[in-house]
Write a protein that holds these residues in place. Structure first.
Motif, short mmCIF file in Angstrom:
data_model
loop_
_atom_site.label_atom_id
_atom_site.label_comp_id
_atom_site.label_asym_id
_atom_site.label_seq_id
_atom_site.Cartn_x
_atom_site.Cartn_y
_atom_site.Cartn_z
N HIS A 305 0.80 -1.23 0.00
CA HIS A 305 0.00 0.00 0.00
C HIS A 305 0.83 1.28 0.00
N SER A 306 2.14 1.17 0.05
CA SER A 306 2.97 2.38 -0.04
C SER A 306 3.16 2.82 -1.49
N ARG A 307 2.69 2.02 -2.43
CA ARG A 307 2.93 2.31 -3.86
C ARG A 307 1.82 3.18 -4.45
N ASP A 308 2.20 3.96 -5.44
CA ASP A 308 1.28 4.88 -6.11
C ASP A 308 0.81 4.22 -7.41
N MET A 309 -0.48 3.95 -7.54
CA MET A 309 -1.00 3.26 -8.73
C MET A 309 -0.79 4.06 -10.01
N VAL A 310 -1.00 5.38 -9.92
CA VAL A 310 -0.86 6.21 -11.13
C VAL A 310 0.59 6.19 -11.60
N ASP A 311 1.50 6.30 -10.65
CA ASP A 311 2.91 6.27 -11.01
C ASP A 311 3.31 4.90 -11.56
N PHE A 312 2.77 3.83 -10.96
CA PHE A 312 3.06 2.47 -11.46
C PHE A 312 2.64 2.34 -12.92
N LEU A 313 1.42 2.78 -13.24
CA LEU A 313 0.94 2.61 -14.61
C LEU A 313 1.73 3.50 -15.58
N TYR A 314 2.07 4.69 -15.14
CA TYR A 314 2.87 5.57 -16.00
C TYR A 314 4.23 4.93 -16.31
N ARG A 315 4.89 4.39 -15.31
CA ARG A 315 6.21 3.75 -15.52
C ARG A 315 6.08 2.54 -16.44
N THR A 316 5.01 1.78 -16.28
CA THR A 316 4.80 0.59 -17.12
C THR A 316 4.63 0.98 -18.59
N GLU A 318 5.42 3.84 -19.94
CA GLU A 318 6.65 4.52 -20.39
C GLU A 318 7.66 3.49 -20.91
N PHE A 319 7.77 2.37 -20.20
CA PHE A 319 8.68 1.29 -20.63
C PHE A 319 8.24 0.71 -21.97
N LEU A 320 6.95 0.43 -22.11
CA LEU A 320 6.45 -0.15 -23.36
C LEU A 320 6.58 0.83 -24.51
N ASN A 321 6.39 2.11 -24.23
CA ASN A 321 6.57 3.13 -25.26
C ASN A 321 8.02 3.16 -25.75
N GLU A 322 8.93 3.00 -24.82
CA GLU A 322 10.35 2.98 -25.17
C GLU A 322 10.70 1.75 -26.00
N GLU A 323 10.06 0.62 -25.71
CA GLU A 323 10.44 -0.64 -26.34
C GLU A 323 9.61 -1.00 -27.58
N SER A 324 8.54 -0.27 -27.85
CA SER A 324 7.76 -0.56 -29.06
C SER A 324 8.62 -0.31 -30.29
N CYS A 325 8.55 -1.23 -31.26
CA CYS A 325 9.36 -1.06 -32.47
C CYS A 325 8.81 0.05 -33.35
N GLY A 326 7.53 0.44 -33.16
CA GLY A 326 6.96 1.55 -33.91
C GLY A 326 6.52 1.22 -35.31
N LEU A 327 6.51 -0.07 -35.64
CA LEU A 327 6.19 -0.43 -37.03
C LEU A 327 4.70 -0.25 -37.34
N CYS A 328 3.82 -0.71 -36.44
CA CYS A 328 2.39 -0.64 -36.76
C CYS A 328 1.73 0.55 -36.06
N THR A 329 0.77 1.13 -36.73
CA THR A 329 0.13 2.36 -36.24
C THR A 329 -0.63 2.17 -34.93
N PRO A 330 -1.43 1.10 -34.77
CA PRO A 330 -2.20 0.98 -33.51
C PRO A 330 -1.31 0.99 -32.28
N CYS A 331 -0.18 0.29 -32.35
CA CYS A 331 0.72 0.25 -31.20
C CYS A 331 1.46 1.58 -31.04
N ARG A 332 2.06 2.04 -32.13
CA ARG A 332 2.88 3.26 -32.06
C ARG A 332 2.06 4.46 -31.57
N GLU A 333 0.92 4.71 -32.20
CA GLU A 333 0.13 5.89 -31.84
C GLU A 333 -0.66 5.67 -30.56
N GLY A 334 -1.10 4.41 -30.35
CA GLY A 334 -1.88 4.12 -29.16
C GLY A 334 -1.08 4.32 -27.88
N ILE A 335 0.15 3.80 -27.86
CA ILE A 335 0.97 3.96 -26.66
C ILE A 335 1.34 5.42 -26.46
#
Length: 420
Positions: A305-316, A318-335
């Motif tokens: 319960h010491s964790r911040d849910m909003v911050d957790f989801l943002y970090r998650t 943020e990581f996927l945005n960094e690692e997306s290959c960017g090839l397809c539009t739904p993933c690239r623009e959606g993230i």
């Protein structure tokens, strides 16, 4: 609750630098049984009857995949061991390679025999370079023992891209291309590496194969649930007192793992399956760990319960945005859309309608993205909004309040209340 150690039974008992210690623990018996008493199709049927499914997260039936490759036409066939293991919170394949590399190599030899492959690759995660020498030593000893007399195994190192854990991007990487997902069909068992039929299984999946061939499909299929057979390795990390690798029979409860074995306390939520895995509140702690409920790659990250849910989801995201290959539009623009909204929330700039934007953005990503990264990225977003919506709504309310305070003039009254 205790572990059921069959896959890790050799770990700590054999010397991973000496194949003789492996031979003393029934090592290579499964391979000899397959080669001397079974046809390739009989091996495939045994794996199918055992109910072994891929342990990388998708859970596709292993024997069915082998059968597709075995029947596919091609002057050559390939086997790839996916040891990229880039999923957040996952380190079980590393544990197996470090402690029992010979079970992996025996499983690869049996798999190659079943599908008719004479060439195989181990695609090793870039961050696991320190495992390279031990793996090469195991390969040399396996070759000397005769295990690999009809199979050439080559180790290829990745370059650190998360997307290369996805099978089609992984094949592109081996071929020397940019690590991007491919359009499918055709699927790898029919048209894979260099255009030839290819089987891709991860380390844990292949390490199960000798156990099944040696002990029989009936023995293996007695463990687990109707749709999930055998055991599973789980990597527990986060807010627990005893993090580490645990091997449990399929169908065991999340509570047994997190509370009973790993020592979790004051648990707020658990993410099961890595960065794109399910986010479960403590009220669901009794859920069974199986393909028909929740499982994923085996990563189990605990948050108190010491964790911040909003911050957790943002970090998650943020990581996927960094690692997306960017090839397809739904993933690239959606993230990009998700991270823009979450960035507002964590910086106190949220606006009414932000949660609806997050929800609307998830649908096309899940249904139209090219690979599992984009298809699964909405999972933690949807779960977080479903089970912890008040945390996100509260952040928007705080943002509105902060903006209203900034608008208060020196007279002490908000501008909207100024009558002059």
């Amino acid at each position: 609750m205790s572990e059921k150690r069959i896959l890790t039974e050799n770990c700590g008992l054999i010397d991973p630098k000496d194949i003789n210690t492996y031979l003393a623990k029934q090592g290579l018996q499964a391979w000899r049984k397959a080669r001397k008493t079974m046809t390739p199709q009989q091996v495939i049927e045994e794996i199918k009857r055992a109910g072994l499914r891929g342990r990388g997260g998708a859970g596709f039936p292993c024997g069915l995949k082998w059968e597709l490759a075995g029947r596919a036409e091609g002057e050559k066939k390939y086997l790839i061991c996916n040891a990229d293991e880039g999923e957040v919170g996952t380190f079980k394949d590393r544990f197996l390679i470090q402690n029992d590399p010979f079970s992996l190599l025996e499983g690869m030899a049996i798999s190659a025999f079943a599908i008719g492959a004479e060439k195989a690759f181990i695609y090793l995660r870039a961050e696991y370079r320190y495992l390279l020498e031990g793996l090469r030593n195991a390969l040399r000893q396996a070759e000397d023992s005769g295990l690999l007399e009809e199979l050439d195994i080559e180790i290829r190192e990745g370059a650190g891209a998360y997307i290369c854990g996805e099978e089609s991007a992984l094949m592109n990487s081996i071929e020397g291309k940019r690590g991007e997902a491919r359009f499918r069909p055709p699927f790898p068992p029919v048209n894979g590496l260099f255009g030839f039929p290819t089987i891709i299984n991860n380390v844990e999946t292949l390490a199960n194969v000798p156990l099944i061939i040696r002990n029989g499909a009936d023995w293996y299929s007695r463990m687990g649930t109707k749709e999930s057979k055998g055991t599973k390795l789980f990597c527990v990390s986060g807010d627990v007192s005893r993090p580490g690798i645990y091997e449990l029979e399929m169908g065991s409860s999340l509570k047994d793992l997190v509370i009973g074995l790993a020592g979790g306390e004051d648990v707020m939520m658990v993410q099961v399956g890595g960065s794109t895995g399910r986010v479960l509140p403590f009220s669901m702690i009794d859920i069974p760990l199986a393909y028909e409920s929740v499982l994923g790659s085996g990563a189990v990250i605990v948050f108190d319960h010491s964790r911040d849910m909003v911050d957790f989801l943002y970090r998650t995201i943020e990581f996927l945005n960094e690692e997306s290959c960017g090839l397809c539009t739904p993933c690239r623009e959606g993230i990009e859309c998700l991270i823009e909204v979450l960035d507002r929330l964590v910086n106190g700039e949220g606006v009414q309608g932000d949660l609806e934007i997050l929800e609307v953005s998830c649908a096309p990503m899940a249904s139209a993205s090219l690979c599992g990264l984009g298809q699964s990225a909405p999972t933690p977003v949807r779960d977080s909004l479903q089970y912890f919506r008040e945390a996100f709504a509260g952040r928007i309310s705080q943002s509105v309040l902060l903006r209203s305070l900034k608008s208060i003039p020196s007279s002490g009254k908000p501008a909207s209340y100024n009558q002059d």
